[in-house]
Structures are given as structure tokens and as C-alpha cells.
Design an enzyme around this catalytic site. Sequence first.
Site, PDB file in Angstrom:
ATOM      1  N   HIS A  57      -4.343  -3.959   3.379  1.00 48.70           N
ATOM      2  CA  HIS A  57      -3.479  -3.646   4.137  1.00 48.70           C
ATOM      3  C   HIS A  57      -3.290  -2.072   4.451  1.00 48.70           C
ATOM      4  O   HIS A  57      -3.732  -1.496   3.585  1.00 48.70           O
ATOM      5  CB  HIS A  57      -2.060  -4.240   3.719  1.00 48.70           C
ATOM      6  N   CYS A 115      -2.236  -4.924  10.451  1.00 51.48           N
ATOM      7  CA  CYS A 115      -2.337  -3.735   9.633  1.00 51.48           C
ATOM      8  C   CYS A 115      -3.636  -3.633   8.878  1.00 51.48           C
ATOM      9  O   CYS A 115      -3.289  -3.312   7.840  1.00 51.48           O
ATOM     10  CB  CYS A 115      -0.932  -3.569   9.025  1.00 51.48           C
ATOM     11  N   GLN A 154       1.723 -10.333  -0.696  1.00 53.99           N
ATOM     12  CA  GLN A 154       1.576 -11.634  -0.155  1.00 53.99           C
ATOM     13  C   GLN A 154       1.343 -12.638  -1.280  1.00 53.99           C
ATOM     14  O   GLN A 154       0.974 -13.741  -0.934  1.00 53.99           O
ATOM     15  CB  GLN A 154       0.109 -11.735   0.581  1.00 53.99           C
ATOM     16  N   ASP A 180      -1.190  -4.956  -5.224  1.00 52.71           N
ATOM     17  CA  ASP A 180      -0.336  -5.229  -4.083  1.00 52.71           C
ATOM     18  C   ASP A 180      -0.033  -6.675  -3.944  1.00 52.71           C
ATOM     19  O   ASP A 180      -0.844  -7.595  -3.519  1.00 52.71           O
ATOM     20  CB  ASP A 180      -1.311  -4.580  -2.868  1.00 52.71           C
ATOM     21  N   LYS A 222       9.614 -10.539   2.529  1.00 50.91           N
ATOM     22  CA  LYS A 222       8.763 -11.629   2.549  1.00 50.91           C
ATOM     23  C   LYS A 222       8.808 -12.852   1.729  1.00 50.91           C
ATOM     24  O   LYS A 222       8.151 -13.850   1.688  1.00 50.91           O
ATOM     25  CB  LYS A 222       7.307 -10.910   2.260  1.00 50.91           C
TER      26      LYS A 222
END
Length: 423
Positions: free
Chosen positions: A122, A382, A214, A211, A237
Site C-alpha cells: 500500500h 493505493c 489487512q 503492515d 478496518k
Amino acid sequence: MYNINKVREDFPILQREVYGKPLVYLDNAATTQKPLCVLDAMREEYLNVNANVHRGVHYLSQQATDLHEAAREKVRQFINARKTEEIVFTRGTTEAINLVASSFCESQMQPGDEVLVTDMEHHSNIVSWQLQAMKRGIVVKHIPITDDGRLVCCHNTTTDGSVCCDGIATYLTERTRLVSIAHVSNVLGTINPVKDIIREAHAHGIPVLVDGAQSAPHMKIDVQDLDCDFFAFSGHKMYGPTGIGVLYGKEDWLEKLPPYQGGGEMIDKVTWERTTFERLPFKFEAGTPDYVATHGLATAIDYMERIGLDNIEAHEQELTCYCMEQLQTIDGMHIYGPLSPLGTVPSVKDAVVSFNVGNIHHLDMGTLLDRLGIAVRTGHHCAQPLMDRLGISGTVRASFALYNTKEEIDTLVAGIRRVAQMF
Ligand code: PMP
């Protein structure tokens, strides 16, 4: 497994219509809807508790502080960190990565030193480092991906279906100071074998930032088991409010890094001559924190835990497999990311399916699906370097949450067929 109809009642927005059609919300990788318990908890705090945290001797301030610090403990348990000192509240994943980029590069990197990311990041895990490249002359390197959206060094699949990582060493040099990598791609859904990557990077003495934007919403995260040095994720999220996120950092690293921003809350003593900083984690939390959002996030975590992380993961895996199967029956369908082996354990794909159909522009597809009440994401998500790698300008992306159903996927598939007939 949980009662999906009952779960959907917790999210009143799912009952609404758009353009006279029942809403089918499949844009969960961008943000999830919020259950009533989260909204109620935040309303209750504003109604009956509201006061600034950490500062007041008065009752309300103490109560707000207790809620805020209880949220930190909740997050600690959620990702199995050793200590609450290792849990820094940020505005989201983006701010968490920027914090590490800024503080790590300032204190640990010299011009010419390298950070290693991947082709599927991202922008927040690309541009944060590029800013440091401009300021401090560090170099951003990236691991390429295969055509089916896996890291080139991690695409070997063993007979039991697990992915083995045999080669990030190829991309490490004597100048590599940090590896920063998405756990799950927000475009491809690829689950990267971060535990293997971390083990390998550590064997070369290199720390790793994961990261988790997700992954945290979809699977049990155990930062001690992963042994990552930093882990970033966003509350919005995973059924929590916007504007709140988390940076986990190993205590040793957080102790070593300088503050990111200056202001109230993060200081010990301020004089014109010399200022000293608060202990962890407050050293990284300048200014009034969003203490209502932290309480909201803790309530969202409670909610997920009541349903059960294993149940959520199983449900979303089932939806992902079903969606992949159904989409592949459509003429001209091109799905990006790993196609197989789906349904293997551990899985290589999670809750995100990106595709294009024939020559239909993703924006046209998304706009026409929207008219049918189906909310999907279109565009570059993104991740423009990833789009360049795939040779496309964008995709249509359907992404799932714990409240989605197979019937909604049927509606999506029927909608795509209908749109495709128009071209
Ligand atoms: N990383 C990944 C993989 C993401 O999917 C996102 C959000 N799309 C981010 C980082 C940034 O998250 P936020 O906008 O919540 O800071």
C-alpha cells in the site's frame, strides 16, 4: 460457527437500501461497518464520562483514563504483546508506519542504508520511506512478485500446501536496515509468510515491520509468535471507529527510537535548556489522544472475540473460496492474486478478491454495480506500483467481513453478468 442473521442485526446499516436496492457492502478492505455495541460505547462515554485523560485529578478524568488504559490492555491481549508499554495508539496504520519510518531512519539509518519493501505494498508502506529517502538519502528496495501475486522468494508451495520462504536473503544486502512488509495485500489478498520472512531477516540481524492493516481484521495475530519488531493496524478496518490505530513495537526498539512528534503527554520535564520525555508508550503519543475511539476499538475487539477469531477466519475463508469459484464461471474474468491452492491450510489468500472482466473498465464496472446496490472498490487501491507491475490501471475489488453472506456474493456475480452483457 455463528448465527449470521443475528450478527447482521448488530449492523443496522446493512438493512438500508441504495437506489431502491438492498445494500450489498463489499468494500470492507477500505473500511468495515460498525456494530451497535461500538456506537453505544462511544456515545455513552461522550454522554457520561467525557474528560481529557491522564491530566485531571477529578473523577471524570480518572474514569476516562481508566477506559483509555483498559483499551490499551485489551489491544495488548488481542495481539499477545508482552507489555502495554509496547502498544502505541496512532491515528491508523499510515501514522504508525510514518512514525517508524521517521524515528527509525533518524536514529538507525545513514545515507545509502536500505529499507526492503515489496511490490505489493500500500502507498503508506512506500511513500513513508520515500519521504525519508528524500530527507535522509536512504534507499527503498522492493521484492518483486510472481504473475499470480506472490513474493518471488516465497512462492514455493510444499506438498502440505504450506508456503515456504526460500529467498528473501537474495534481497538483503549489508546496507539493509529494516524489512517492511504487508501481512496481507489489500489488492491481491495474498497472505505473505511473514513468520518465515521475519525468521530469515532476524538471522541476518535485520528487524521487520509488518503492515497488518489487512490481517488484524481477519485472523488471530500473535506478535510474540511472529516475533515481528513492529506491527501496525487500523481500528476502522476491524469494526472500530475511524481515526484510531495501533503501532506495536518491541520494547527494546521503542526505547531506542526518538519521539515522533512533540507536545503534551509525551514529556517528562520541559525547560528552555533541556526537555526529557515520558516513559513508554507515552513518549510516542503527543497531544490529546482520541480516548473515545480507543474505548470504541476495545469494544470492537470484544465484539470480534465474542464471535471468535477462528470463526471469523473460517467464515471469511469460505466466502473467499466461494467468490473465487463463482467469479471464475464468468466469461472474460481475470482474477489477480493467488488462484490456487485455495482452501489449503495455511491459506494463501484472504478476504480480498480483485478482478477485471474483458475490456470493461473497472470504473464502469464499479459504477454500474453501484446502481445495483453493490458497493465495491475500483481503481488502484493505493498501490500504483503494483498496478504498474500487473500492467493495468486498476481493478474491481470485492472484500469481505464477518457479516457478509454467500447470497451477497451471488448478487455480486449476477450483477457482474448483467453489467458484462451491456458491453
Ligand atoms: N496498509 C494496507 C495494506 C492497507 O490496506 C491500508 C488501508 N487501505 C493501509 C495500510 C492504510 O491504512 P489507514 O488508511 O487506515 O491508515
